[in-house]
Scaffold this motif. Structure first.
Motif, PDB file in Angstrom:
ATOM      1  N   ALA A 128       1.018  -1.209   0.061  1.00 11.71           N
ATOM      2  CA  ALA A 128      -0.005   0.026  -0.023  1.00 11.71           C
ATOM      3  C   ALA A 128       0.857   1.398   0.204  1.00 11.71           C
ATOM      4  CB  ALA A 128      -0.915  -0.107   1.273  1.00 11.71           C
ATOM      5  N   GLN A 129       1.961   1.365   0.861  1.00  9.04           N
ATOM      6  CA  GLN A 129       2.926   2.519   0.867  1.00  9.04           C
ATOM      7  C   GLN A 129       3.538   2.616  -0.693  1.00  9.04           C
ATOM      8  OE1 GLN A 129       6.424   1.690   3.443  1.00  9.04           O
ATOM      9  NE2 GLN A 129       5.127   1.803   5.075  1.00  9.04           N
ATOM     10  N   LEU A 130       3.799   1.399  -1.211  1.00  7.65           N
ATOM     11  CA  LEU A 130       4.418   1.308  -2.741  1.00  7.65           C
ATOM     12  C   LEU A 130       3.691   2.116  -3.506  1.00  7.65           C
ATOM     13  CD1 LEU A 130       6.908  -1.327  -2.348  1.00  7.65           C
ATOM     14  CD2 LEU A 130       7.461   1.037  -2.563  1.00  7.65           C
ATOM     15  N   TYR A 131       2.207   1.738  -3.396  1.00  6.74           N
ATOM     16  CA  TYR A 131       1.158   2.096  -4.565  1.00  6.74           C
ATOM     17  C   TYR A 131       0.971   3.712  -4.196  1.00  6.74           C
ATOM     18  CZ  TYR A 131      -0.182  -2.692  -5.108  1.00  6.74           C
ATOM     19  OH  TYR A 131      -0.384  -3.832  -5.201  1.00  6.74           O
ATOM     20  N   ASP A 132       1.447   4.397  -3.057  1.00 13.78           N
ATOM     21  CA  ASP A 132       1.475   5.786  -2.792  1.00 13.78           C
ATOM     22  C   ASP A 132       2.545   6.446  -3.534  1.00 13.78           C
ATOM     23  OD1 ASP A 132      -0.949   5.802  -1.499  1.00 13.78           O
ATOM     24  OD2 ASP A 132       0.319   5.679   0.583  1.00 13.78           O
ATOM     25  N   GLU A 133       3.733   5.936  -3.385  1.00 11.56           N
ATOM     26  CA  GLU A 133       4.818   6.439  -4.246  1.00 11.56           C
ATOM     27  C   GLU A 133       4.625   6.107  -5.718  1.00 11.56           C
ATOM     28  OE1 GLU A 133       8.846   5.021  -2.733  1.00 11.56           O
ATOM     29  OE2 GLU A 133       7.926   4.897  -0.816  1.00 11.56           O
ATOM     30  N   PHE A 134       4.034   4.978  -6.144  1.00 14.89           N
ATOM     31  CA  PHE A 134       3.917   4.789  -7.735  1.00 14.89           C
ATOM     32  C   PHE A 134       2.382   4.725  -8.187  1.00 14.89           C
ATOM     33  CE2 PHE A 134       7.765   2.729  -6.198  1.00 14.89           C
ATOM     34  CZ  PHE A 134       8.913   3.013  -7.211  1.00 14.89           C
ATOM     35  N   PRO A 135       1.848   5.666  -7.872  1.00 21.65           N
ATOM     36  CA  PRO A 135       0.317   5.568  -8.436  1.00 21.65           C
ATOM     37  C   PRO A 135      -0.179   4.720  -9.496  1.00 21.65           C
ATOM     38  CG  PRO A 135       1.011   7.902  -7.821  1.00 21.65           C
ATOM     39  CD  PRO A 135       2.224   7.106  -8.029  1.00 21.65           C
ATOM     40  N   VAL A 136       0.961   5.035 -10.633  1.00 24.13           N
ATOM     41  CA  VAL A 136       0.551   4.136 -11.700  1.00 24.13           C
ATOM     42  C   VAL A 136       0.190   2.694 -11.439  1.00 24.13           C
ATOM     43  CG1 VAL A 136       1.217   3.645 -14.147  1.00 24.13           C
ATOM     44  CG2 VAL A 136       2.331   5.516 -12.679  1.00 24.13           C
ATOM     45  N   LEU A 137       1.118   1.923 -10.610  1.00 25.62           N
ATOM     46  CA  LEU A 137       0.888   0.710 -10.252  1.00 25.62           C
ATOM     47  C   LEU A 137      -0.390   0.310  -9.386  1.00 25.62           C
ATOM     48  CD1 LEU A 137       4.488  -0.564  -8.918  1.00 25.62           C
ATOM     49  CD2 LEU A 137       3.162  -1.044 -11.097  1.00 25.62           C
ATOM     50  N   GLY A 138      -0.887   1.251  -8.586  1.00 28.58           N
ATOM     51  CA  GLY A 138      -1.970   1.265  -7.912  1.00 28.58           C
ATOM     52  C   GLY A 138      -3.345   1.173  -8.522  1.00 28.58           C
ATOM     53  N   ASP A 139      -2.998   2.061  -9.830  1.00 26.49           N
ATOM     54  CA  ASP A 139      -4.407   1.955 -10.700  1.00 26.49           C
ATOM     55  C   ASP A 139      -4.347   0.830 -11.310  1.00 26.49           C
ATOM     56  OD1 ASP A 139      -4.465   4.667 -10.087  1.00 26.49           O
ATOM     57  OD2 ASP A 139      -3.597   5.323 -11.792  1.00 26.49           O
ATOM     58  N   ILE A 140      -3.223  -0.016 -11.603  1.00 32.67           N
ATOM     59  CA  ILE A 140      -3.369  -1.037 -12.236  1.00 32.67           C
ATOM     60  C   ILE A 140      -3.337  -2.746 -11.464  1.00 32.67           C
ATOM     61  CG2 ILE A 140      -2.676  -0.211 -14.598  1.00 32.67           C
ATOM     62  CD1 ILE A 140       0.061  -1.262 -14.020  1.00 32.67           C
ATOM     63  N   LYS A 141      -3.413  -2.387 -10.158  1.00 32.92           N
ATOM     64  CA  LYS A 141      -3.027  -3.491  -9.332  1.00 32.92           C
ATOM     65  C   LYS A 141      -3.759  -4.801  -9.571  1.00 32.92           C
ATOM     66  CE  LYS A 141      -5.533  -2.245  -5.039  1.00 32.92           C
ATOM     67  NZ  LYS A 141      -5.274  -1.885  -3.667  1.00 32.92           N
ATOM     68  N   GLU A 142      -5.221  -4.632 -10.146  1.00 30.00           N
ATOM     69  CA  GLU A 142      -5.951  -5.914 -10.253  1.00 30.00           C
ATOM     70  C   GLU A 142      -5.505  -6.565 -11.497  1.00 30.00           C
ATOM     71  OE1 GLU A 142      -7.103  -7.516  -7.815  1.00 30.00           O
ATOM     72  OE2 GLU A 142      -6.701  -5.775  -6.405  1.00 30.00           O
ATOM     73  N   GLN A 143      -4.907  -5.630 -12.460  1.00 29.14           N
ATOM     74  CA  GLN A 143      -4.471  -6.165 -13.947  1.00 29.14           C
ATOM     75  C   GLN A 143      -3.402  -7.566 -13.585  1.00 29.14           C
ATOM     76  OE1 GLN A 143      -4.178  -2.652 -16.162  1.00 29.14           O
ATOM     77  NE2 GLN A 143      -3.264  -3.964 -17.729  1.00 29.14           N
TER      78      GLN A 143
END
Lengths: 247, 295
Positions: A128-143
């Protein structure tokens, strides 16, 4: 060590190899290699194809067979330690080849990066911390990771290696196969991570680009270290330029 | 009505073949080995249960619960056998010629058969389950109770494996190794241990099926081959590495074979099932669930 004594050497290294001879099975790739990297710096390894750059990193991480010599991390002998132990000691590694799990989602891939924690909640928190740092990854995390573009995949590999919150990271050709706009992006990330205190050892095919971001450089050819110095020293060295920078 | 009976018989037997094939598919998908000694695990499982009962109670007979109580032992023993088979033997030929890996597992199957023959003779043995009323009749279809228990057992085993792979830490490691062994090592998974564990789990399920086979048919040293062959057909049918595919493939193969045996003659079952396989491979070369190659 065939080095350039007038150039600057690391005085108090966090990571070093001393007279390492290593390879795979009966094949020897590195012959008597010594390098030293200081805490908090970016070190870059350059050299022609097949010179043993990847083998050098694999020797540190526990993927190659070390025949003699020692690898030291933070004053401790880590020669021949397994990747599990190295990850727990705060060292992570990004391979040159695609190393995502294609049928797992981005999020599952991230959790695999924290596999050595043996603690799913801790891994989820870190992701979760890293999705804050890399929002692009947070957006595609279910892909599914297999469907990502080259740039997204490299970002995932980088972020997954950060799951263990490493003190030292090894990156094997982080820019390979990427479009120019993504290459700058990746180097920008490397600088940011380094600013936060992570020591970096990278292998770079684009020698000029690599040395220009590096505090320290090593030139490897035929399994031997030919030159050692700061990035700037090597960039300005006439012999290095002629032989390895195509200048 | 006869047709319904054949199909029910087929489904009941097919579930057992499916559960064996699921393990075969798992080893193929994760370790990339076609394990020709897989059927021998069914045989060893059957014998383990037989001897556990024969040595503790004096006779290989008992109520359904007594028979089912041998399952934990069988699962444990066969897990160890599978784990060691990979760790000691198959590991040495990993990554070499596929022919060599086939030869090694084929050699293991013959060695296990011959040892079983020496130890326990060629006499078929079976576990007698004591039931007051051994069969149910549902809408004119006869369902032997022990076959129904075996059928449900096969589903429980397959479902448990599926859940284990999806939810547990070891399951995630197994999926990671199957998708990218180098990346698995990179994130700190012990790849050799994980491969051996996969062999162990698959063998444990095959062994548990062996217990059911010992109760509804019998066990003898050379029974393994047919399970390996059918696993191969079922896995190619369902798509390599697909657990739902193997399950569906097993049920389908079972009902087709029983129907052919009942309507035409049992001599035609293999001819029909292999013809069906050839037709399927022409129409859908990756098997029924082939697109999902490594789940």
């Amino acid at each position: 060590m065939a080095t350039t004594p007038e150039y600057t050497a690391a005085e108090d290294p966090i990571l070093s190899m001393d007279s390492v001879v290593s390879g795979y099975g009966n094949t020897t790739v590195l012959h008597d290699v010594s390098i030293a990297v200081e805490e908090g710096e970016i070190a870059c390894l350059i050299g022609p194809n097949g010179s043993g750059k990847s083998t050098l990193m694999k020797s540190i991480y526990g993927f190659a067979d070390i025949k003699s010599g020692t690898v030291t991390l933070d004053g401790e002998d880590i020669t021949g330690r397994s990747p599990q132990e190295n990850l727990k000691n705060g060292m992570s590694y990004v391979l040159q080849d695609a190393s995502v799990f294609p049928n797992m989602t981005v999020h599952e891939n991230m959790l695999m990066g924290g596999y050595v924690f043996k603690d799913d909640d801790r891994a989820a928190d870190r992701a979760a911390q890293l999705y804050d740092e890399f929002p692009v990854l947070g957006d595609i995390k279910e892909q599914k990771a297999g469907t990502l573009s080259g740039g997204q995949r490299r970002l995932l590999e980088l972020a997954r290696a950060l799951m263990v919150d490493p003190d030292i990271m090894m990156l094997d050709e982080p820019s390979i196969g990427l479009e120019p706009k993504f290459i700058d992006d990746v180097f920008e990330r490397i600088r940011q991570l380094n600013d936060l205190g992570t020591t970096m050892l990278l292998v770079e095919q684009n020698a000029e680009k690599g040395l220009s971001v590096a505090d320290r450089g090593f030139v490897l050819a035929s399994g031997e270290i030919k030159f050692t110095g700061t990035g700037t020293e090597l960039l300005n060295d006439e012999a290095v330029g002629r032989l390895y920078l195509g200048g | 009505m006869a047709l319904a009976q054949f199909i029910v018989n087929g489904l009941l037997v097919g579930a057992l073949f499916a559960a064996v094939a699921v393990g075969f598919a798992l080893i193929w998908g994760v370790v990339d080995i076609i394990n020709l000694a897989h059927g021998e695990m069914v045989m060893l499982g059957g014998y383990t249960a037989y001897w556990a009962l024969a040595l503790t109670t004096g006779t290989a007979r008992g109520g359904p619960l007594v028979v089912l109580a041998t399952l934990p032992l069988v699962v444990g023993v066969l897990f160890a056998v599978g784990y060691l088979l990979q760790r000691v033997l198959v590991k040495r030929v990993m990554g070499t010629d596929v022919f060599l890996t086939l030869l090694v597992t084929f050699g293991a199957s013959i060695a296990i058969q011959q040892l079983a023959l020496r130890a326990w003779t060629a006499n078929p043995r079976s576990i007698q389950v004591e039931l007051a009323d051994p069969s149910l009749v549902l809408g004119g279809v006869v369902v032997p109770k022990m076959k129904l228990v075996a059928f449900l057992g096969a589903f429980v085993l397959t479902g448990a494996l599926w859940a284990f792979l999806q939810r547990s830490r070891t399951g995630r490691a197994i999926r990671a190794v199957s998708q990218n062994p180098e990346a698995a090592a990179l994130v700190g998974i012990d790849v050799e241990h994980t491969r051996a564990t996969t062999f162990g789990l698959s063998s444990a399920i095959a062994g548990a099926v062996g217990v059911f086979v010992a109760t509804i048919l019998n066990v003898q040293p050379q029974m393994g081959l047919i399970y390996t062959l059918k696993s191969f057909v079922i896995v190619v049918f369902g798509g390599v590495g697909s657990i739902p595919g193997a399950l569906l493939g097993g049920l389908l193969l079972g009902s087709v074979e029983e129907t052919v045996a009942g309507v035409i003659s049992s001599q035609w079952t293999l001819a029909v099932s292999f013809s069906l396989l050839i037709v399927l491979l022409i129409v859908k070369p990756n098997g029924l669930f082939g697109q999902e190659a490594s789940e």
